[in-house]
Design a protein around this motif. Structure first.
Motif, PDB file in Angstrom:
ATOM      1  N   GLY A 168      18.595  20.354  -1.417  1.00  0.00           N
ATOM      2  CA  GLY A 168      17.186  20.320  -1.797  1.00  0.00           C
ATOM      3  C   GLY A 168      16.971  19.990  -3.264  1.00  0.00           C
ATOM      4  O   GLY A 168      15.826  19.940  -3.711  1.00  0.00           O
ATOM      5  N   LYS A 169      18.051  19.789  -4.013  1.00  0.00           N
ATOM      6  CA  LYS A 169      17.895  19.475  -5.422  1.00  0.00           C
ATOM      7  C   LYS A 169      17.395  18.047  -5.590  1.00  0.00           C
ATOM      8  O   LYS A 169      17.862  17.126  -4.938  1.00  0.00           O
ATOM      9  CB  LYS A 169      19.237  19.641  -6.131  1.00  0.00           C
ATOM     10  N   ARG A 170      16.486  17.871  -6.511  1.00  0.00           N
ATOM     11  CA  ARG A 170      15.916  16.538  -6.750  1.00  0.00           C
ATOM     12  C   ARG A 170      16.889  15.735  -7.605  1.00  0.00           C
ATOM     13  O   ARG A 170      17.244  16.131  -8.716  1.00  0.00           O
ATOM     14  CB  ARG A 170      14.570  16.667  -7.457  1.00  0.00           C
ATOM     15  N   VAL A 171      17.340  14.588  -7.058  1.00  0.00           N
ATOM     16  CA  VAL A 171      18.318  13.760  -7.768  1.00  0.00           C
ATOM     17  C   VAL A 171      17.727  12.419  -8.190  1.00  0.00           C
ATOM     18  O   VAL A 171      18.409  11.631  -8.841  1.00  0.00           O
ATOM     19  CB  VAL A 171      19.558  13.538  -6.875  1.00  0.00           C
ATOM     20  N   GLY A 172      16.528  12.129  -7.813  1.00  0.00           N
ATOM     21  CA  GLY A 172      15.929  10.855  -8.196  1.00  0.00           C
ATOM     22  C   GLY A 172      14.702  10.602  -7.340  1.00  0.00           C
ATOM     23  O   GLY A 172      14.039  11.531  -6.875  1.00  0.00           O
ATOM     24  N   LEU A 173      14.406   9.349  -7.120  1.00  0.00           N
ATOM     25  CA  LEU A 173      13.280   9.021  -6.261  1.00  0.00           C
ATOM     26  C   LEU A 173      13.527   7.674  -5.596  1.00  0.00           C
ATOM     27  O   LEU A 173      14.335   6.865  -6.052  1.00  0.00           O
ATOM     28  CB  LEU A 173      11.957   9.000  -7.043  1.00  0.00           C
ATOM     29  N   VAL A 174      12.810   7.485  -4.462  1.00  0.00           N
ATOM     30  CA  VAL A 174      12.817   6.226  -3.728  1.00  0.00           C
ATOM     31  C   VAL A 174      11.423   5.610  -3.881  1.00  0.00           C
ATOM     32  O   VAL A 174      10.423   6.303  -3.718  1.00  0.00           O
ATOM     33  CB  VAL A 174      13.137   6.464  -2.229  1.00  0.00           C
ATOM     34  N   ALA A 175      11.399   4.337  -4.240  1.00  0.00           N
ATOM     35  CA  ALA A 175      10.123   3.693  -4.517  1.00  0.00           C
ATOM     36  C   ALA A 175      10.057   2.337  -3.826  1.00  0.00           C
ATOM     37  O   ALA A 175      11.065   1.660  -3.664  1.00  0.00           O
ATOM     38  CB  ALA A 175       9.921   3.517  -6.029  1.00  0.00           C
ATOM     39  N   ALA A 176       8.854   1.982  -3.387  1.00  0.00           N
ATOM     40  CA  ALA A 176       8.569   0.647  -2.875  1.00  0.00           C
ATOM     41  C   ALA A 176       7.518   0.025  -3.790  1.00  0.00           C
ATOM     42  O   ALA A 176       6.459   0.613  -4.005  1.00  0.00           O
ATOM     43  CB  ALA A 176       8.053   0.709  -1.439  1.00  0.00           C
ATOM     44  N   THR A 177       7.823  -1.133  -4.361  1.00  0.00           N
ATOM     45  CA  THR A 177       6.889  -1.780  -5.287  1.00  0.00           C
ATOM     46  C   THR A 177       6.068  -2.819  -4.528  1.00  0.00           C
ATOM     47  O   THR A 177       6.600  -3.586  -3.734  1.00  0.00           O
ATOM     48  CB  THR A 177       7.652  -2.455  -6.443  1.00  0.00           C
ATOM     49  N   ILE A 178       4.765  -2.814  -4.784  1.00  0.00           N
ATOM     50  CA  ILE A 178       3.826  -3.719  -4.108  1.00  0.00           C
ATOM     51  C   ILE A 178       3.435  -4.821  -5.097  1.00  0.00           C
ATOM     52  O   ILE A 178       3.053  -4.550  -6.237  1.00  0.00           O
ATOM     53  CB  ILE A 178       2.579  -2.954  -3.650  1.00  0.00           C
ATOM     54  N   GLN A 179       3.549  -6.085  -4.659  1.00  0.00           N
ATOM     55  CA  GLN A 179       3.157  -7.213  -5.506  1.00  0.00           C
ATOM     56  C   GLN A 179       1.626  -7.264  -5.533  1.00  0.00           C
ATOM     57  O   GLN A 179       0.989  -7.631  -4.543  1.00  0.00           O
ATOM     58  CB  GLN A 179       3.728  -8.509  -4.954  1.00  0.00           C
ATOM     59  N   LEU A 180       1.062  -6.917  -6.670  1.00  0.00           N
ATOM     60  CA  LEU A 180      -0.382  -6.735  -6.750  1.00  0.00           C
ATOM     61  C   LEU A 180      -1.141  -8.054  -6.663  1.00  0.00           C
ATOM     62  O   LEU A 180      -2.245  -8.097  -6.104  1.00  0.00           O
ATOM     63  CB  LEU A 180      -0.733  -5.991  -8.042  1.00  0.00           C
ATOM     64  N   VAL A 181      -0.566  -9.140  -7.192  1.00  0.00           N
ATOM     65  CA  VAL A 181      -1.238 -10.435  -7.090  1.00  0.00           C
ATOM     66  C   VAL A 181      -1.248 -10.897  -5.639  1.00  0.00           C
ATOM     67  O   VAL A 181      -2.273 -11.322  -5.099  1.00  0.00           O
ATOM     68  CB  VAL A 181      -0.554 -11.474  -8.000  1.00  0.00           C
ATOM     69  N   ARG A 182      -0.089 -10.781  -4.987  1.00  0.00           N
ATOM     70  CA  ARG A 182      -0.043 -11.164  -3.573  1.00  0.00           C
ATOM     71  C   ARG A 182      -0.895 -10.222  -2.736  1.00  0.00           C
ATOM     72  O   ARG A 182      -1.505 -10.623  -1.749  1.00  0.00           O
ATOM     73  CB  ARG A 182       1.401 -11.139  -3.079  1.00  0.00           C
ATOM     74  N   PHE A 183      -0.924  -8.953  -3.119  1.00  0.00           N
ATOM     75  CA  PHE A 183      -1.770  -7.970  -2.422  1.00  0.00           C
ATOM     76  C   PHE A 183      -3.239  -8.408  -2.499  1.00  0.00           C
ATOM     77  O   PHE A 183      -3.973  -8.319  -1.529  1.00  0.00           O
ATOM     78  CB  PHE A 183      -1.565  -6.594  -3.058  1.00  0.00           C
ATOM     79  N   ALA A 184      -3.655  -8.908  -3.666  1.00  0.00           N
ATOM     80  CA  ALA A 184      -5.031  -9.377  -3.798  1.00  0.00           C
ATOM     81  C   ALA A 184      -5.273 -10.617  -2.940  1.00  0.00           C
ATOM     82  O   ALA A 184      -6.294 -10.734  -2.270  1.00  0.00           O
ATOM     83  CB  ALA A 184      -5.333  -9.677  -5.269  1.00  0.00           C
ATOM     84  N   ASP A 185      -4.301 -11.555  -2.951  1.00  0.00           N
ATOM     85  CA  ASP A 185      -4.485 -12.807  -2.221  1.00  0.00           C
ATOM     86  C   ASP A 185      -4.443 -12.609  -0.714  1.00  0.00           C
ATOM     87  O   ASP A 185      -5.195 -13.250   0.021  1.00  0.00           O
ATOM     88  CB  ASP A 185      -3.415 -13.824  -2.641  1.00  0.00           C
ATOM     89  N   LEU A 186      -3.554 -11.726  -0.223  1.00  0.00           N
ATOM     90  CA  LEU A 186      -3.364 -11.572   1.221  1.00  0.00           C
ATOM     91  C   LEU A 186      -4.214 -10.465   1.815  1.00  0.00           C
ATOM     92  O   LEU A 186      -4.676 -10.575   2.948  1.00  0.00           O
ATOM     93  CB  LEU A 186      -1.882 -11.296   1.530  1.00  0.00           C
ATOM     94  N   GLN A 187      -4.405  -9.372   1.061  1.00  0.00           N
ATOM     95  CA  GLN A 187      -5.090  -8.198   1.635  1.00  0.00           C
ATOM     96  C   GLN A 187      -6.568  -8.171   1.274  1.00  0.00           C
ATOM     97  O   GLN A 187      -7.425  -8.050   2.131  1.00  0.00           O
ATOM     98  CB  GLN A 187      -4.408  -6.907   1.146  1.00  0.00           C
ATOM     99  N   LEU A 188      -6.874  -8.287  -0.028  1.00  0.00           N
ATOM    100  CA  LEU A 188      -8.250  -8.093  -0.463  1.00  0.00           C
ATOM    101  C   LEU A 188      -9.130  -9.300  -0.170  1.00  0.00           C
ATOM    102  O   LEU A 188     -10.340  -9.166  -0.055  1.00  0.00           O
ATOM    103  CB  LEU A 188      -8.281  -7.787  -1.959  1.00  0.00           C
ATOM    104  N   SER A 189      -8.529 -10.482  -0.049  1.00  0.00           N
ATOM    105  CA  SER A 189      -9.332 -11.688   0.151  1.00  0.00           C
ATOM    106  C   SER A 189      -9.759 -11.881   1.600  1.00  0.00           C
ATOM    107  O   SER A 189     -10.554 -12.764   1.888  1.00  0.00           O
ATOM    108  CB  SER A 189      -8.532 -12.919  -0.304  1.00  0.00           C
ATOM    109  N   GLN A 190      -9.240 -11.052   2.515  1.00  0.00           N
ATOM    110  CA  GLN A 190      -9.523 -11.257   3.934  1.00  0.00           C
ATOM    111  C   GLN A 190     -11.012 -11.035   4.231  1.00  0.00           C
ATOM    112  O   GLN A 190     -11.556  -9.975   3.944  1.00  0.00           O
ATOM    113  CB  GLN A 190      -8.674 -10.297   4.785  1.00  0.00           C
ATOM    114  N   GLY A 191     -11.641 -12.039   4.840  1.00  0.00           N
ATOM    115  CA  GLY A 191     -13.013 -11.902   5.312  1.00  0.00           C
ATOM    116  C   GLY A 191     -14.076 -11.946   4.237  1.00  0.00           C
ATOM    117  O   GLY A 191     -15.234 -11.655   4.521  1.00  0.00           O
ATOM    118  N   LEU A 192     -13.727 -12.267   2.968  1.00  0.00           N
ATOM    119  CA  LEU A 192     -14.738 -12.310   1.909  1.00  0.00           C
ATOM    120  C   LEU A 192     -15.562 -13.597   2.009  1.00  0.00           C
ATOM    121  O   LEU A 192     -15.019 -14.685   2.227  1.00  0.00           O
ATOM    122  CB  LEU A 192     -14.061 -12.253   0.538  1.00  0.00           C
TER     123      LEU A 192
END
Length: 873
Positions: A168-192
């Motif tokens: 149970g000791k904390r030895v670090g972390l696991v992270a997933a990085t999201i490409q924010l520019v692609r996130f804007a182009d693919l996710q936020l632009s849908q249906g605008l």
């Protein structure tokens, strides 16, 4: 006598008086429509923002689940770069929005990444970066502020969870990085729509991403003017000019995770285009309506005055029921013709009504004595006629049905009035459905299903006056049909599940036979050629195969119990001997885990009428659980006692024990009770299967446990018990009589799988006196059996050309091969296939994977019996 122009002037005045409030009402209606249209436009923007927020929330939840799964892997907690890279390799492609998947040590050093940095790039560290320090301080999931990704070379934001080791000791972390520019182009632009914008900001009003122009805004604080507008209406809709000078309608909604908010903006020209067009259309329609009404009033007033009044008085008198009413046939022009036709219609209607009354009288007399429901419904919905059967069925009297709202009385409030639909169809000259089912409700609230036969009801002159329907009560017949269909569906589903399990069992056991067979051969033959680690690894392979075979058997048992196909074979069993067998079979596992396995005193000398195979299966599973969920130096004890005609067998251990919540979920299949990540292997099906088997044996199973105190399982069986039975009088079937000397004879193995053939070859090679013949298909095997007359045939049931049943039939019908023992050796373990093979003449049915010791003993015994019946020479 009316003055000239009197009606005309009054009609014009009436038209003006009528049109004035209509115009005002229309104006007010246009105003309300405009308000509603604008409200709908605002709501559409809010809904657009809500949908976008749901998409962002779904992405973040999906990302969190991914990092949670990675953080749960024990091999990542070791921070071994190579093992870490093996796990993360290629996983960045799971979603095009992900820039990378990272495992980071507690000091900020990058352990590994799904997309590794370039070889010439210096060691990557995140120590000192604000997002990493915030994630390191968080106890749970964290979404960091945007930062330039050192590997992706683009602005990213990290979703991270703590990484803990087994303690149970904390030895670090696991992270997933999201490409924010692609996130804007693919996710936020849908249906605008054109000119629209979507912005995602965190709880500190920092822009996480924006469309359009994401590079300009990512990581920047929102302008204070925007923050002030949002605070004025944090959950509403506002109209304001954006930073680019475009006036938009903005809606702000919470995303639901990490304190994020999403603001969607749509240009006002786009939002209000439809309301403006509707308002203009309303103005045009209003003007044209007023103009047309004025012109028509002027043109028709003079012509409609006196003749129209005369015809109106006639129509009023006739509608009131006055007999002898006639229209004035002296009216001028077309009004005279209209008056004559009106008089003809009155005459025809009165004659038709008279005939209808007489017809209904005869019709009612005929229908009152039958059980079928008969009704006539007028076009206006009135019940013209109902026979006595309707009153007998519903409990409402004829007077109550004919004089009141009959549909409210006999139709359920939540059902559709089928008669209204029939009347509408008939009035529009559409074909009336000849048959239709409906529900009626009786006076005491019971619902009955009626099958109606419908037809248009016409007068003697052919005029449509209503609907006539004959109803049959089909409630019982309908319920019986529903029950039959449900039974058929359940039977079909059960048959499909059985066929699927049979197929999957065969397909899993076939490769499993090779895994277990060759692992056992390697264990027998390697000797000193392998070091301790390699022998340990080989043992793990064999153990995993055994566990998989046990799981397949358990799943099949559960399926057979659920379908009622599990056969219980009752025998008289020596309880003490059976417990001794369980202890012997469990001893190797207990020694490996340093657990003391013992019997709490001598078992009572009694015999029980039960199924020894299933009872032994239950006790082995309980003892196995006591060993697996124990501690080094612990113990597992078995104790048996009798209470009258009841036998109680206790299995006690002093291991981990279970909480009340865990006991409440104990019999849920595939529920490991929170121990999925522990070192103990298993699938969580054993206890559910054991209780089902015990209940099939006519008993029950009770569990008493507490955390840290261990577990006691009591199996209670009721049946015929005999005391003072000699122990030598019974045999558990686990220890067949030993035969001296090596067997000899000819064995024919019909098998198309090369791995299975090689295993049998290796096993029988230890006996020089045994000659092994091989056939790769059914026809070749039949020919070799006829030619060589072997002493034993081992037959795979699924061959490339013939089924095993066909091969058995051919061997049993041939005089030269009819008496040769044939053992069905198959990966299928379904009872139906076993029974079919035995019915076709199989001497025995052995399932794969092959267990070496029983297999060799079975072959030896069959060859010995054959040589006794047919001695050499």
């Amino acid at each position: 006598m009316l003055r000239s122009g009197y009606f005309f002037g009054r009609l014009l005045a009436a038209a003006v008086a009528l049109l004035a409030p209509l115009v005002a009402l229309h104006g007010y209606t246009l105003y309300q429509q405009n308000e509603r249209a604008e409200a709908l436009a605002y709501r559409s923007v809010s809904e657009r923002a809500t949908e976008q927020a749901k998409g962002v929330e779904a992405l973040l939840h999906r990302t969190k689940k991914l990092v949670d799964v990675l953080a749960a892997r024990a091999d990542l907690a070791t921070l071994d770069p190579q093992r870490c890279a093996d796990v993360l390799g290629g996983m960045a492609t799971t979603d095009p929005l992900y820039a990378n998947l990272l495992v980071i040590a507690a000091d900020g050093a990058l352990v590994c990444a799904a997309v590794p940095p370039a070889r010439d790039q210096p060691a990557v560290t995140f120590a000192g970066q604000p997002w990493f320090m915030a994630a390191a301080a968080a106890d749970g999931p964290s979404l960091g502020r945007p930062f330039p990704g050192p590997i992706a070379k683009a602005p990213v934001s990290a979703v991270s969870v703590p990484l803990r080791d087994a303690s149970g000791k904390r030895v670090g972390l696991v992270a997933a990085t999201i490409q924010l520019v692609r996130f804007a182009d693919l996710q936020l632009s849908q249906g605008l729509p054109p000119g629209g914008s979507v912005t995602v900001v965190d709880e500190h009003d920092i822009v996480l991403s924006r469309f359009p122009d994401p590079n300009r805004w990512i990581g920047q604080p929102t302008p204070r003017s925007v923050q002030a507008i949002r605070k004025e209406s944090p959950h509403g809709v506002v109209v304001v000019a954006g930073a680019d000078g475009v006036t938009r309608v903005y809606a702000t909604v919470p995303v639901g995770v990490h304190g994020l908010r999403l603001a969607a903006g749509v240009p006002t020209d786009y939002v209000f285009a439809s309301p403006r067009a509707a308002r203009m259309q309303g103005y045009v329609v209003a003007g044209l309506t007023i103009l047309l009404a004025t012109v028509l009033t002027f043109l028709l007033a003079r012509a409609l005055a006196r003749p129209l009044q005369s015809l109106g008085r006639t129509a009023k008198d006739w509608a009131s029921g006055a007999r002898g009413t006639r229209a004035d046939e002296r009216l001028p022009g077309e009004f005279r013709t209209l008056a004559r036709e009106f008089n003809a219609m009155i005459d025809a209607r009165e004659a038709s009504e008279a005939r209808l009354v007489e017809s209904e009288r005869r019709y009612a007399a005929m229908l009152d004595g039958v059980d079928l429901l008969a009704i006539n419904v007028a076009l206006d919905g009135r019940l013209l006629y109902a026979n006595d059967a309707l009153s007998r069925l519903t409990g409402w009297s004829s007077g109550e049905l004919l004089n009141g709202d009959w549909t409210r009385l006999v139709l359920p409030p939540d059902s559709t009035d089928i008669f209204a639909g029939l009347r509408t169809m008939a009035a529009r000259e559409f074909p009336v459905p000849p048959r239709q089912d409906g529900i009626i409700v009786t006076r005491d609230g019971r619902k009955r299903r009626i099958r109606w036969s419908n037809a248009p009801l016409r007068s003697a002159g052919g005029d449509l006056i209503g609907i006539t329907s004959i109803g049959e009560d089909v409630t019982e017949r309908h319920e019986a049909e529903l029950a039959r269909q449900a039974s058929a569906r359940a039977e079909a589903a059960n048959q499909a599940k059985t066929e699927f399990l049979a197929h999957m069992s065969h397909e899993l056991r076939t490769p499993l036979n090779a895994v277990l067979g060759f692992s056992q051969l390697l264990q027998l033959e390697t000797g000193s050629r392998l070091d301790d680690t390699q022998r340990h690894h080989l043992g793990l392979i064999h153990l995993a195969g055994v566990q998989l075979r046990s799981l397949i058997d358990d799943v099949l048992d559960v399926s057979q119990i659920e379908s009622g196909r599990l056969a219980i074979n009752l025998e008289t069993v020596d309880v003490a001997g059976l417990i001794e067998d369980v202890l012997k079979l469990s001893a190797p596992n207990a020694e490996a885990e340093h657990i003391r396995l013992e019997s709490a005193g001598p078992a009572p000398a009694i015999a029980l009428r039960t199924d020894p195979v299933r009872l032994r299966q239950v006790l082995l599973n309980l003892v196995s659980n006591g060993i697996k969920y124990n501690r080094a130096g612990g113990h597992v004890r078995i104790a048996a006692r009798t209470q009258g005609d009841t036998l109680e067998i206790d299995v006690n251990d002093n291991g981990l024990g279970m909480s009340a919540d865990q006991l409440g979920q104990l019999y849920e299949p595939f529920n490991r009770l929170g121990r999925e990540r522990g070192p103990v292997a298993g699938m969580g099906i054993g206890m559910a299967l054991s209780r089902q088997l015990v209940r099939l044996l006519g008993g029950d199973m009770l569990v008493d446990s507490a955390p840290g105190r261990g577990t006691r399982v009591t199996v209670t069986l009721r049946g015929a018990i005999s005391r003072s039975v000699p122990l030598a009088a019974f045999s558990s079937g686990l220890h067949p009589p030993q035969r001296h000397g090596e067997p000899s004879g000819t064995v024919l193995y019909i098998e198309d799988n090369a791995a299975n053939t090689l295993i049998v070859q290796e096993l029988l090679a230890q006996w020089p006196g045994v000659r092994l013949l091989l056939a790769a298909d059914g026809r070749t095997g039949i020919a070799m059996a006829r030619q060589s007359a072997p002493d034993l045939v081992l037959l795979d049931m699924r061959l490339p050309d013939l089924h095993g049943i066909e091969v058995l039939a051919a061997l049993r019908t041939e005089p030269l091969t009819a008496t040769i023992p044939v053992v069905s050796l198959s990966a299928s373990a379904m009872p139906e296939e076993v029974d079919a093979a035995r019915a076709a003449g199989a001497t025995a049915y052995w399932t794969k994977p092959i267990d070496f010791a029983p297999f060799l003993k079975g072959v030896s015994n069959l060859l010995a019996k054959r040589s006794t019946r047919f001695p050499p020479g």
